[in-house]
Scaffold this motif. Structure first.
Motif, PDB file in Angstrom:
ATOM      1  N   LEU A  39      -3.876 -23.160   6.022  1.00 43.70           N
ATOM      2  CA  LEU A  39      -4.063 -24.577   6.331  1.00 43.70           C
ATOM      3  C   LEU A  39      -4.429 -24.784   7.796  1.00 43.70           C
ATOM      4  O   LEU A  39      -5.326 -25.569   8.110  1.00 43.70           O
ATOM      5  N   ARG A  40      -3.765 -24.059   8.681  1.00 45.38           N
ATOM      6  CA  ARG A  40      -4.074 -24.202  10.114  1.00 45.38           C
ATOM      7  C   ARG A  40      -5.500 -23.745  10.420  1.00 45.38           C
ATOM      8  O   ARG A  40      -6.191 -24.355  11.237  1.00 45.38           O
ATOM      9  N   GLU A  41      -5.962 -22.666   9.763  1.00 42.31           N
ATOM     10  CA  GLU A  41      -7.342 -22.201   9.953  1.00 42.31           C
ATOM     11  C   GLU A  41      -8.350 -23.252   9.505  1.00 42.31           C
ATOM     12  O   GLU A  41      -9.460 -23.317  10.039  1.00 42.31           O
ATOM     13  N   LEU A  42      -7.975 -24.070   8.538  1.00 42.23           N
ATOM     14  CA  LEU A  42      -8.844 -25.143   8.060  1.00 42.23           C
ATOM     15  C   LEU A  42      -8.758 -26.387   8.932  1.00 42.23           C
ATOM     16  O   LEU A  42      -9.477 -27.362   8.695  1.00 42.23           O
ATOM     17  N   PRO A  46      -0.005 -30.739  10.530  1.00 45.26           N
ATOM     18  CA  PRO A  46       1.207 -31.279   9.915  1.00 45.26           C
ATOM     19  C   PRO A  46       1.369 -32.752  10.282  1.00 45.26           C
ATOM     20  O   PRO A  46       1.147 -33.131  11.434  1.00 45.26           O
ATOM     21  N   ILE A  47       1.701 -33.578   9.291  1.00 40.69           N
ATOM     22  CA  ILE A  47       1.897 -35.001   9.538  1.00 40.69           C
ATOM     23  C   ILE A  47       3.329 -35.448   9.262  1.00 40.69           C
ATOM     24  O   ILE A  47       3.708 -36.559   9.635  1.00 40.69           O
ATOM     25  N   ASP A  48       4.103 -34.601   8.596  1.00 41.61           N
ATOM     26  CA  ASP A  48       5.476 -34.971   8.260  1.00 41.61           C
ATOM     27  C   ASP A  48       6.234 -33.721   7.845  1.00 41.61           C
ATOM     28  O   ASP A  48       5.653 -32.649   7.668  1.00 41.61           O
ATOM     29  N   GLU A  61      13.059 -27.292   4.213  1.00 46.05           N
ATOM     30  CA  GLU A  61      12.243 -28.318   4.848  1.00 46.05           C
ATOM     31  C   GLU A  61      10.913 -27.687   5.201  1.00 46.05           C
ATOM     32  O   GLU A  61      10.873 -26.615   5.790  1.00 46.05           O
ATOM     33  N   THR A  62       9.845 -28.350   4.812  1.00 46.05           N
ATOM     34  CA  THR A  62       8.508 -27.808   4.995  1.00 46.05           C
ATOM     35  C   THR A  62       7.578 -28.895   5.518  1.00 46.05           C
ATOM     36  O   THR A  62       7.667 -30.053   5.098  1.00 46.05           O
ATOM     37  N   GLU A  63       6.672 -28.494   6.399  1.00 49.92           N
ATOM     38  CA  GLU A  63       5.664 -29.419   6.897  1.00 49.92           C
ATOM     39  C   GLU A  63       4.663 -29.724   5.792  1.00 49.92           C
ATOM     40  O   GLU A  63       4.386 -28.875   4.946  1.00 49.92           O
TER      41      GLU A  63
END
Length: 117
Positions: A39-42, A46-48, A61-63
């Motif tokens: 996801l970071r490569e794309l 993170p929004i929440d 707990e996950t971003e």
């Protein structure tokens, strides 16, 4: 009832890079989950932070963030969870509903959903 995988293209919201991934269809999972590094490569930010109950009962707990998911000729903006490295990609219920698709567990394929308004 078995599990099956489908090819899905994911991209960030900025329309830049994309990646094709075989994701396991998991209607028991609220959100689509991909390894955080993918996801970071794309460019997914993170929004929440959300709490999730895992299949074994543990709470984590996950971003979460937003990405674009494309399956065939259908595309939708969807919520994605930043999974642990090495965790399998899961195509969750939120994304499937956004795409207007449902799981046919007998034939192990996705079919058009009967959407209720």
């Amino acid at each position: 009832m078995g599990t099956f995988s489908v090819p899905v293209r994911f991209s960030g919201m900025n329309g830049g890079a994309s990646v094709d991934i075989e994701a396991t269809v998991d209607t028991g999972s609220a959100y689509t989950t991909l390894p955080g590094s993918v996801l970071r490569e794309l460019g997914v930010e993170p929004i929440d932070l959300r709490r999730f109950v895992l299949a074994d009962g543990h709470v984590v707990e996950t971003e979460i963030g937003e990405a674009r998911a494309t399956l065939g000729d259908q595309s939708v903006t969807t919520v994605v969870a930043f999974g642990e490295e090495g965790s399998p990609p899961l195509l969750g219920a939120y994304t499937l509903e956004g795409l207007g698709l449902a799981m046919d567990p007998i034939l192990q394929r996705l079919v058009p959903a009967r959407l209720i308004m």
